[in-house]
Motif scaffolding. Structure first.
Motif, short mmCIF file in Angstrom:
data_model
loop_
_atom_site.label_atom_id
_atom_site.label_comp_id
_atom_site.label_asym_id
_atom_site.label_seq_id
_atom_site.Cartn_x
_atom_site.Cartn_y
_atom_site.Cartn_z
N CYS A 57 0.81 -1.27 -0.12
CA CYS A 57 -0.12 -0.01 -0.03
C CYS A 57 0.86 1.28 -0.04
CB CYS A 57 -0.84 0.02 1.20
SG CYS A 57 -1.84 1.55 1.62
N ILE A 58 0.34 2.28 -0.62
CA ILE A 58 1.28 3.68 -0.57
C ILE A 58 0.20 4.62 0.14
CG2 ILE A 58 1.98 5.42 -2.02
CD1 ILE A 58 3.79 3.03 -2.75
N ARG A 59 0.90 5.38 1.04
CA ARG A 59 0.09 6.36 1.43
C ARG A 59 0.89 7.66 1.13
NH1 ARG A 59 1.14 10.38 6.48
NH2 ARG A 59 -0.59 11.75 5.62
N PHE A 60 0.07 8.51 0.22
CA PHE A 60 0.48 9.82 -0.31
C PHE A 60 -0.89 10.46 -0.47
CE2 PHE A 60 -0.19 10.49 -4.85
CZ PHE A 60 -0.80 9.15 -5.31
N ASN A 61 -0.35 12.02 -0.75
CA ASN A 61 -1.64 12.94 -0.91
C ASN A 61 -1.20 13.20 -2.26
OD1 ASN A 61 -3.03 12.43 1.25
ND2 ASN A 61 -2.37 14.32 2.46
N PRO A 62 -2.16 13.11 -3.06
CA PRO A 62 -2.08 13.62 -4.30
C PRO A 62 -1.75 15.01 -4.49
CG PRO A 62 -4.02 12.10 -4.40
CD PRO A 62 -3.74 12.22 -3.03
N GLY A 63 -2.50 15.90 -3.45
CA GLY A 63 -2.34 17.39 -3.41
C GLY A 63 -0.71 17.91 -3.24
#
Ligand code: SF4
Length: 351
Positions: A98-104
């Protein structure tokens, strides 16, 4: 207790999150992720303590490269935590679950498309992880670091992914105080059915983090909100898991182990109840089967509590009663009570 909110089921490695899956517990290492030995050691500690998945920070390419070897040496699902640099997400996506990132905070749309394509290819989810302390500028200016700002950011990021036809998503909305955290999760919950990762972030040392997390996560769990969770503590890794397990148990979302009902003591007490409860707690800590036990300092509330407990003690002057399912089965001198009580508890769970 309210029913759990019906969410979409996704998979982080072999751990289901959402739908009818048990609420999973996760934590995060604090080692330099490029130090493979230290990171594997911390992941194994978390695994042993009962974590269901683990997240590691990926702040640079050395850390991203280390993920391949780390993944080989662990059996917990692995989540990469990425900020700003899409190349880190691309490298990490080959090895993690899983990847945790914010597109923003990744910027240019073309870069986000590349990450989404990589996650799609490997069929791994993305966590939209909104944090009140790092909202995108536009939401920060418009709403400040409020629950409204957090929800606006989450909706924006979710739509961003949905527009790329990506729905393998879970969402978190963390603030460092209970009020904003709970309000944000409650506001966003009716608007989509993605699984929620719960947490009060930067919650402090064990005493304060336990209280904040118990109030915040507890309130949400009682509302039926939450599919996976992290208790954030400035302290030992294992404490996060211990507290998370206790919150799940005491919110009634997990039926496991011994639930101890013990009185706070008062001027009527004629026994050393504090010592007795501590000893019982230690001696029954290995029991996994759900059981309610009651340990009371005198007869005032003991008989009433014993009716609801599976096994109970009522202490008195130099002696006490043992009860099973509300029935008195023995009257014993004080020195024999704890041993007999523990035996009755063990007998009860072995049936
Ligand atoms: Fe006091 Fe008895 Fe109640 Fe314990 S059970 S708090 S000793 S009245």
């Amino acid at each position: 207790m309210k029913e759990r909110y019906p969410t979409k089921k996704i998979f982080v490695g072999d751990v289901a999150v959402g739908g009818d899956a048990p609420i999973s517990i996760q934590s995060m290492t604090f080692s330099d992720t490029s130090d493979i030995e230290a990171t594997v050691e911390q992941i194994n500690r978390l695994h042993f303590a009962g974590a269901n998945m683990v997240r590691v920070a990926v702040p640079n390419m050395q850390s991203a490269y280390a993920l391949k070897e780390i993944k080989k040496r662990i059996s917990l699902p692995l989540i990469a935590d990425i900020h700003f640099n899409y190349k880190l997400a691309l490298e990490a996506s080959s090895w993690v679950d899983c990847i945790r990132f914010n597109p923003g905070n990744i910027g240019e749309k073309g870069r986000i498309k590349e990450i989404v394509r990589a996650c799609k290819e490997r069929d791994i989810p993305i966590r939209v992880g909104v944090n009140a302390g790092s909202l995108e500028k536009e939401f920060d200016i418009k709403y400040g670091a409020t629950s409204k700002g957090m929800v606006a950011s989450a909706e924006y990021n979710i739509k961003f992914l949905e527009d790329l036809d990506f729905t393998n998503i879970k969402v978190s909305l963390k603030a460092s105080d209970v009020d904003r955290t709970v309000e944000a999760y409650r506001m966003l919950r009716p608007k989509n059915n993605y699984p929620f990762h719960l947490g009060v972030t930067e919650a402090g040392t064990i005493f304060h983090a336990t209280i904040k997390s118990a109030i915040g996560l507890g309130a949400l769990l009682l509302d039926g909100i939450g599919d996976t969770m992290r208790v954030s503590i400035t302290g030992e890794l294992e404490e996060e898991i211990r507290v998370a397990k206790a919150i799940l148990k005491d919110s009634g979302r997990v039926k496991e182990g011994v639930n101890i009902i013990s009185c706070p003591t008062c001027g009527r007490i004629e026994a050393d109840l504090v010592k007795a409860v501590a000893e019982v707690e230690k001696r029954v800590s290995h029991i996994k089967k759900p059981i309610d036990i009651s340990i009371m300092g005198c007869a005032v509330n003991a008989i009433g509590e014993a009716k609801h407990a599976d096994v109970a003690i009522a202490f008195g002057k130099e002696s006490g009663l043992i009860m099973v399912k509300g029935e008195i089965i023995a009257k014993l001198p004080e020195r024999e009570l704890v041993d007999r009580f523990v035996r009755e508890v063990e007998n009860f769970v072995s049936i």
